[in-house]
Design a protein around this motif. Structure first.
Motif, PDB file in Angstrom:
ATOM      1  N   ALA A 246       0.844  -1.197   0.000  1.00  0.00           N
ATOM      2  CA  ALA A 246       0.000   0.000   0.000  1.00  0.00           C
ATOM      3  C   ALA A 246       0.874   1.240   0.000  1.00  0.00           C
ATOM      4  O   ALA A 246       2.079   1.188   0.291  1.00  0.00           O
ATOM      5  N   VAL A 247       0.245   2.374  -0.331  1.00  0.00           N
ATOM      6  CA  VAL A 247       0.938   3.653  -0.250  1.00  0.00           C
ATOM      7  C   VAL A 247       0.250   4.477   0.837  1.00  0.00           C
ATOM      8  O   VAL A 247      -0.984   4.493   0.942  1.00  0.00           O
ATOM      9  N   LEU A 248       1.054   5.122   1.693  1.00  0.00           N
ATOM     10  CA  LEU A 248       0.514   5.979   2.751  1.00  0.00           C
ATOM     11  C   LEU A 248       0.260   7.382   2.200  1.00  0.00           C
ATOM     12  O   LEU A 248       0.727   7.739   1.110  1.00  0.00           O
ATOM     13  N   LYS A 249      -0.445   8.199   2.975  1.00  0.00           N
ATOM     14  CA  LYS A 249      -0.792   9.562   2.570  1.00  0.00           C
ATOM     15  C   LYS A 249       0.452  10.363   2.184  1.00  0.00           C
ATOM     16  O   LYS A 249       0.419  11.170   1.264  1.00  0.00           O
ATOM     17  N   ASP A 250       1.576  10.135   2.897  1.00  0.00           N
ATOM     18  CA  ASP A 250       2.789  10.913   2.617  1.00  0.00           C
ATOM     19  C   ASP A 250       3.634  10.291   1.501  1.00  0.00           C
ATOM     20  O   ASP A 250       4.766  10.709   1.258  1.00  0.00           O
ATOM     21  N   GLY A 251       3.096   9.254   0.817  1.00  0.00           N
ATOM     22  CA  GLY A 251       3.772   8.677  -0.347  1.00  0.00           C
ATOM     23  C   GLY A 251       4.661   7.490  -0.055  1.00  0.00           C
ATOM     24  O   GLY A 251       5.155   6.836  -0.981  1.00  0.00           O
ATOM     25  N   GLU A 252       4.890   7.166   1.221  1.00  0.00           N
ATOM     26  CA  GLU A 252       5.740   6.019   1.542  1.00  0.00           C
ATOM     27  C   GLU A 252       4.994   4.716   1.288  1.00  0.00           C
ATOM     28  O   GLU A 252       3.793   4.621   1.545  1.00  0.00           O
ATOM     29  N   LYS A 253       5.729   3.725   0.788  1.00  0.00           N
ATOM     30  CA  LYS A 253       5.097   2.434   0.477  1.00  0.00           C
ATOM     31  C   LYS A 253       5.368   1.449   1.611  1.00  0.00           C
ATOM     32  O   LYS A 253       6.472   1.430   2.172  1.00  0.00           O
ATOM     33  N   VAL A 254       4.348   0.624   1.911  1.00  0.00           N
ATOM     34  CA  VAL A 254       4.472  -0.364   2.987  1.00  0.00           C
ATOM     35  C   VAL A 254       3.980  -1.720   2.481  1.00  0.00           C
ATOM     36  O   VAL A 254       3.146  -1.793   1.581  1.00  0.00           O
ATOM     37  N   SER A 255       4.522  -2.794   3.094  1.00  0.00           N
ATOM     38  CA  SER A 255       4.055  -4.133   2.695  1.00  0.00           C
ATOM     39  C   SER A 255       4.043  -5.057   3.904  1.00  0.00           C
ATOM     40  O   SER A 255       4.816  -4.872   4.845  1.00  0.00           O
ATOM     41  N   GLY A 256       3.133  -6.036   3.861  1.00  0.00           N
ATOM     42  CA  GLY A 256       3.033  -7.007   4.952  1.00  0.00           C
ATOM     43  C   GLY A 256       1.690  -7.703   4.899  1.00  0.00           C
ATOM     44  O   GLY A 256       0.928  -7.548   3.943  1.00  0.00           O
ATOM     45  N   THR A 257       1.403  -8.474   5.938  1.00  0.00           N
ATOM     46  CA  THR A 257       0.179  -9.282   5.956  1.00  0.00           C
ATOM     47  C   THR A 257      -0.771  -8.802   7.046  1.00  0.00           C
ATOM     48  O   THR A 257      -0.359  -8.559   8.179  1.00  0.00           O
ATOM     49  N   TYR A 258      -2.045  -8.666   6.666  1.00  0.00           N
ATOM     50  CA  TYR A 258      -3.096  -8.260   7.614  1.00  0.00           C
ATOM     51  C   TYR A 258      -4.120  -9.379   7.660  1.00  0.00           C
ATOM     52  O   TYR A 258      -4.697  -9.745   6.632  1.00  0.00           O
ATOM     53  N   PHE A 259      -4.325  -9.960   8.850  1.00  0.00           N
ATOM     54  CA  PHE A 259      -5.156 -11.163   8.916  1.00  0.00           C
ATOM     55  C   PHE A 259      -6.492 -10.977   9.623  1.00  0.00           C
ATOM     56  O   PHE A 259      -7.295 -11.893   9.677  1.00  0.00           O
ATOM     57  N   GLU A 260      -6.743  -9.786  10.209  1.00  0.00           N
ATOM     58  CA  GLU A 260      -7.928  -9.663  11.064  1.00  0.00           C
ATOM     59  C   GLU A 260      -9.220  -9.452  10.280  1.00  0.00           C
ATOM     60  O   GLU A 260     -10.307  -9.611  10.817  1.00  0.00           O
ATOM     61  N   SER A 261      -9.117  -9.041   9.028  1.00  0.00           N
ATOM     62  CA  SER A 261     -10.323  -8.869   8.194  1.00  0.00           C
ATOM     63  C   SER A 261      -9.866  -8.630   6.768  1.00  0.00           C
ATOM     64  O   SER A 261      -8.694  -8.792   6.443  1.00  0.00           O
ATOM     65  N   GLU A 262     -10.811  -8.185   5.918  1.00  0.00           N
ATOM     66  CA  GLU A 262     -10.461  -7.810   4.548  1.00  0.00           C
ATOM     67  C   GLU A 262      -9.463  -6.652   4.599  1.00  0.00           C
ATOM     68  O   GLU A 262      -9.623  -5.714   5.389  1.00  0.00           O
ATOM     69  N   VAL A 263      -8.464  -6.685   3.717  1.00  0.00           N
ATOM     70  CA  VAL A 263      -7.451  -5.621   3.670  1.00  0.00           C
ATOM     71  C   VAL A 263      -8.092  -4.265   3.390  1.00  0.00           C
ATOM     72  O   VAL A 263      -7.678  -3.234   3.922  1.00  0.00           O
ATOM     73  N   SER A 264      -9.157  -4.262   2.570  1.00  0.00           N
ATOM     74  CA  SER A 264      -9.812  -2.994   2.196  1.00  0.00           C
ATOM     75  C   SER A 264     -10.325  -2.228   3.417  1.00  0.00           C
ATOM     76  O   SER A 264     -10.507  -1.008   3.364  1.00  0.00           O
ATOM     77  N   ASN A 265     -10.548  -2.930   4.542  1.00  0.00           N
ATOM     78  CA  ASN A 265     -11.071  -2.256   5.738  1.00  0.00           C
ATOM     79  C   ASN A 265     -10.113  -1.216   6.310  1.00  0.00           C
ATOM     80  O   ASN A 265     -10.544  -0.305   7.021  1.00  0.00           O
ATOM     81  N   ILE A 266      -8.809  -1.361   6.051  1.00  0.00           N
ATOM     82  CA  ILE A 266      -7.871  -0.409   6.678  1.00  0.00           C
ATOM     83  C   ILE A 266      -7.560   0.791   5.788  1.00  0.00           C
ATOM     84  O   ILE A 266      -6.807   1.677   6.190  1.00  0.00           O
ATOM     85  N   VAL A 267      -8.121   0.856   4.582  1.00  0.00           N
ATOM     86  CA  VAL A 267      -7.919   2.040   3.735  1.00  0.00           C
ATOM     87  C   VAL A 267      -8.541   3.245   4.445  1.00  0.00           C
ATOM     88  O   VAL A 267      -9.676   3.202   4.903  1.00  0.00           O
ATOM     89  N   GLY A 268      -7.774   4.329   4.564  1.00  0.00           N
ATOM     90  CA  GLY A 268      -8.254   5.527   5.263  1.00  0.00           C
ATOM     91  C   GLY A 268      -7.920   5.536   6.738  1.00  0.00           C
ATOM     92  O   GLY A 268      -8.105   6.553   7.414  1.00  0.00           O
ATOM     93  N   SER A 269      -7.433   4.433   7.270  1.00  0.00           N
ATOM     94  CA  SER A 269      -7.139   4.354   8.708  1.00  0.00           C
ATOM     95  C   SER A 269      -5.698   4.779   8.990  1.00  0.00           C
ATOM     96  O   SER A 269      -4.788   4.517   8.196  1.00  0.00           O
ATOM     97  N   ALA A 270      -5.527   5.413  10.169  1.00  0.00           N
ATOM     98  CA  ALA A 270      -4.182   5.719  10.651  1.00  0.00           C
ATOM     99  C   ALA A 270      -3.626   4.463  11.313  1.00  0.00           C
ATOM    100  O   ALA A 270      -4.327   3.801  12.079  1.00  0.00           O
ATOM    101  N   VAL A 271      -2.361   4.129  10.997  1.00  0.00           N
ATOM    102  CA  VAL A 271      -1.799   2.879  11.501  1.00  0.00           C
ATOM    103  C   VAL A 271      -0.389   3.102  12.053  1.00  0.00           C
ATOM    104  O   VAL A 271       0.311   4.040  11.659  1.00  0.00           O
ATOM    105  N   THR A 272       0.006   2.242  12.979  1.00  0.00           N
ATOM    106  CA  THR A 272       1.390   2.191  13.457  1.00  0.00           C
ATOM    107  C   THR A 272       1.977   0.850  13.027  1.00  0.00           C
ATOM    108  O   THR A 272       1.393  -0.204  13.293  1.00  0.00           O
ATOM    109  N   LEU A 273       3.123   0.921  12.340  1.00  0.00           N
ATOM    110  CA  LEU A 273       3.737  -0.285  11.788  1.00  0.00           C
ATOM    111  C   LEU A 273       5.107  -0.491  12.422  1.00  0.00           C
ATOM    112  O   LEU A 273       5.833   0.486  12.688  1.00  0.00           O
ATOM    113  N   LYS A 274       5.486  -1.736  12.641  1.00  0.00           N
ATOM    114  CA  LYS A 274       6.825  -2.049  13.139  1.00  0.00           C
ATOM    115  C   LYS A 274       7.480  -3.025  12.168  1.00  0.00           C
ATOM    116  O   LYS A 274       6.878  -4.042  11.811  1.00  0.00           O
ATOM    117  N   GLY A 275       8.702  -2.680  11.720  1.00  0.00           N
ATOM    118  CA  GLY A 275       9.388  -3.536  10.755  1.00  0.00           C
ATOM    119  C   GLY A 275      10.682  -2.907  10.292  1.00  0.00           C
ATOM    120  O   GLY A 275      11.341  -2.202  11.054  1.00  0.00           O
TER     121      GLY A 275
END
Length: 745
Positions: A22-51
């Motif tokens: 995915a691409v974040l609002k500031d243009g940075e690209k991120v990748s990984g696996t999201y298992f709690e629901s459909e990936v589309s659910n997190i579009v528009g959400s603010a997230v904290t990532l560790k990696g």
């Protein structure tokens, strides 16, 4: 060193089974696996990532995360985006009233309190409860299994199946092979996970589970009910990658035998206990019933037949005589057009001289076969499954006479379940056609009973034609004995449309494999075009039946049947093509697993499973649903889509049952049925049948398959394709002898 990145997910660039880029609002690209629901659910959400940052060959500098956390009120996010039954307004109100911690406690332990809120009724509460359980299960499993690279799809399957199990993660940790009991998770997937978790290759749970898997798979897939021990050990070597481990296998086999899971037989054969028990019961029951004497019925059989103006052939009369002389069990076997129905009716009329009409019951595996036997004999009929459900609480069926039609279709397990309910003094007539395909599943009961000569048998071989212009039965019986019939002549009920490749055999030697493949593909597309031409000729009559709410007649009017699922002429592709003709502009649709299910689609159920369902009238009247067994191969109409509840409803008219499917069950439980494989249509009958014939299906072609396909047609059978492929299939005898407990006994 682990880094932390915060941002707002703007757009998903790529997604596959939970892994996304995915691409974040500031243009940075991120990748990984999201298992709690459909990936589309997190579009528009603010997230904290560790990696860590990595270089991606296509997307460049990318932050590959190991953990992802939604920054807004996490509970609000999950309620609003993931848990079915919540709206934004309701989520906010509940969190405001109870606070996050107390609300979680309520959802876990006291969910009935939500009924105090406006808009939450019993039906909605059940959906919320089920969805919450699954979500909690998903989170727990996600944390436990994600280190082992388990895909979100597999996580969802495990979490859904084990949401009511206490301490499921501990149970899996102790023995990952318990996962093989979950539908759609076989040994291989469980084994892959177990090895990642550090289970030793020679672990006794692993060997025992592999043995169960190989044995049951060999039996169910190939139709056997037992297997030679050395074959079992060879298959285990192939599966586990071992060599010379017979001593380990012998030890595991002893344990499985002691546990009552496997039976060791003479001739070094082994059988899954449930299949052994089923066939041993059938063997003993057939032998016992063959000795019973009913005492006979009429003194003068000729006078009885004359009274009914019944002019029977010699073989047909022999069957009636056997029953009249006192046989309590009769196998009545006949090919297409040999008068099985007439003979069955005569036998039942004879038995009706002693027994009341309501004491006589006929039945078959499919609803349409059951209806057919009712229409031809005039006696009550039902499907085997509906009889088992209806009389579940009784020890035996309340009938003095039972007739089973289409017996070649019934596998060992179901035959044994049914026979166990037949009163031991009842007269039993088993009717079938052993030229058809053997049953789906383990065993070959009708064929084995004939081989063993285990009870009185009458074989009908003389064919009765209604007119010279009607050829289906004649052509089918020529194929049955391996002859090429006169298939190019003009008949009322049979048509062959030749779309052969000119000079095919010469071209086969001249062309490269790619050029030949291209030529074959062109030919397949020509066959599809001709199938569609036949659709256009018949679609108005089909639609008229649907418009008049004649659902059964619509489903059974026009059917394309084909040997295989894959390829241009396979059922998967033909279904997509035919859907555009039969149902081009639906009011609603839902897409699952690459298939678009549309309102008013023809569909077929693909699993034997208990489902939430109603009788046809019960659904209309709003009665409570019940769990009942819905069987692989049942054909129905998808008549209702509830988008808010994410549910669809299918009516199966042959069985008079309405079944509810959750969206997530569509991929695994339903298929479109405009085109079906020949194996799927055993026992069915359609007004018009269209069959593609091509060398691309050569591997499947044989006399039993083509015989079964052609005899599905009631009024018209149309074959489209290559004459040489058809002629080759007519000559190719397929031995369907199976390794069975019955034959061993």
């Amino acid at each position: 060193m682990i880094e932390t990145l915060m941002g707002q997910v703007e757009k998903i660039l790529f997604e596959d089974e939970g892994f996304f880029i995915a691409v974040l609002k500031d243009g940075e690209k991120v990748s990984g696996t999201y298992f709690e629901s459909e990936v589309s659910n997190i579009v528009g959400s603010a997230v904290t990532l560790k990696g860590n940052w990595q270089e991606h060959k296509k997307y460049g500098k990318t932050f590959k995360f190991d953990s992802i956390k939604v920054n807004q009120s996490e509970l609000f996010f999950f309620l609003n985006k993931i848990i079915k039954g919540f709206t934004k307004k309701l989520s906010a109100e509940l969190i405001e009233k109870f606070g996050a911690e107390e609300l979680v406690q309520i959802l876990d332990n006291d969910i009935e309190r939500l009924l105090e809120f406006n808009g939450i009724k019993e039906k909605r509460l059940k959906k919320i409860q089920s969805s919450w359980k699954q979500f909690r299960s998903m989170r727990e499993f996600g944390e436990f299994l994600s280190p082992y690279d388990v895909s979100p799809a597999l996580l969802t399957t495990i979490a859904t199946a084990m949401k009511d199990v206490d301490e499921p993660c501990t149970k899996i940790k102790n023995n990952p092979y318990i996962l093989t009991s979950i539908n759609s998770i076989g040994f291989k997937r469980a084994d892959e996970l177990a090895l990642k978790m550090g289970v030793p290759k020679e672990d006794e749970n692993r060997i025992g589970s592999a043995m169960d898997y190989v044995l049951l798979n060999y039996c169910e897939q190939q139709g056997n009910s037992c297997v030679a021990k050395d074959v079992l050990f060879h298959e285990l070597n192939e599966l586990l990658g071992f060599r010379n481990r017979e001593n380990i296998y012998e030890g595991a086999l002893v344990q499985r035998v002691l546990a009552g899971e496997i039976v060791q037989m003479k001739n070094n054969r082994v059988s899954p206990a449930r299949l052994y028990d089923a066939e041993k019961f059938l063997y003993d029951t057939f032998k016992a019933r063959a000795k019973l004497d009913s005492g006979g019925f009429v003194k003068d059989l000729d006078a009885f037949l004359a009274c009914g103006n019944l002019n029977l052939g010699t073989q047909q009369k022999e069957a009636v005589e056997m029953i009249n002389k006192g046989a309590s069990l009769l196998f009545l076997v006949g090919y297409a057009g040999t008068g099985k129905s007439t003979t069955s009716k005569t036998i039942l009329d004879l038995l009706n001289t002693r027994y009341e009409t309501q004491e006589i019951m006929t039945c078959a595996l499919s609803g349409i076969a059951s209806q057919r036997i009712a229409d031809t004999t005039g006696y009550e009929s039902a499907t085997i499954q509906s009889l088992l459900v209806k009389h579940e609480s009784r020890d035996t069926f309340p009938y003095a006479v039972m007739l089973i039609d289409e017996a070649s279709m019934i596998n060992s397990s179901l035959f044994a379940r049914f026979l166990a309910k037949v009163n031991k003094n009842a007269i039993l007539i088993i009717v079938g056609d052993d030229a058809q395909l053997p049953p789906i599943g383990a065993g070959n009961v009708l064929s084995d009973a004939l081989t063993l000569n285990i009870a009185p048998i009458v074989k009908l071989t003389k064919i009765y034609r209604q007119s010279e212009e009607q050829a289906i039965t004649l052509i089918a019986n020529e194929i049955r004995v391996g002859n090429v019939p006169e298939y190019r002549k003009v008949y009322e009920d049979f048509e062959f449309i030749d779309l052969s490749i000119p000079n095919y055999y010469a071209l086969k030697n001249q062309l490269s494999s790619d050029a030949l493949q291209e030529l074959r593909e062109e030919n397949s597309n020509e066959i599809v075009a001709e199938i569609l031409h036949k659709v256009v000729q018949n679609i108005d009559k089909a639609r008229l039946r649907l418009k008049n709410k004649e659902i059964k007649e619509y489903l059974n009017y026009f059917q394309v049947i084909t040997p295989m699922k894959g390829g241009t002429l396979g059922s998967n592709n033909l279904n997509k093509v035919l859907q555009e003709y039969f149902n081009p502009n639906p009011k609603k649709c839902v897409k699952k697993g690459g298939t678009e299910f549309r309102l008013m689609d023809k569909v077929v159920h693909t699993k034997n499973e208990n489902m939430t369902s109603w009788s046809g009238d019960g659904f209309k009247l709003g009665e409570d649903s019940a769990q009942r067994r819905i069987f692989n191969g049942m054909s129905g109409l998808l008549f209702k889509i509830e988008e808010d509840d994410e549910q669809v409803f299918v009516f199966y008219p042959n069985e008079d049952v309405v079944v509810l499917y959750e969206y997530e069950e569509l991929k695994s439980h339903l298929m479109l049925s405009y085109a079906l494989t020949i194996h799927k249509v055993q026992g069915m009958e359609y007004d018009i049948v269209v069959i593609p014939m091509s060398f691309t299906h050569f591997i499947m072609h044989n006399t039993k398959l083509i015989y079964t396909a052609i005899t599905r047609a009631k009024h018209k059978c149309i074959l489209i394709g290559e004459g040489a492929a058809f002629e080759s299939a007519c000559r190719k005898f397929e031995s369907t002898r199976r390794d069975t407990v019955l034959l061993e006994l």
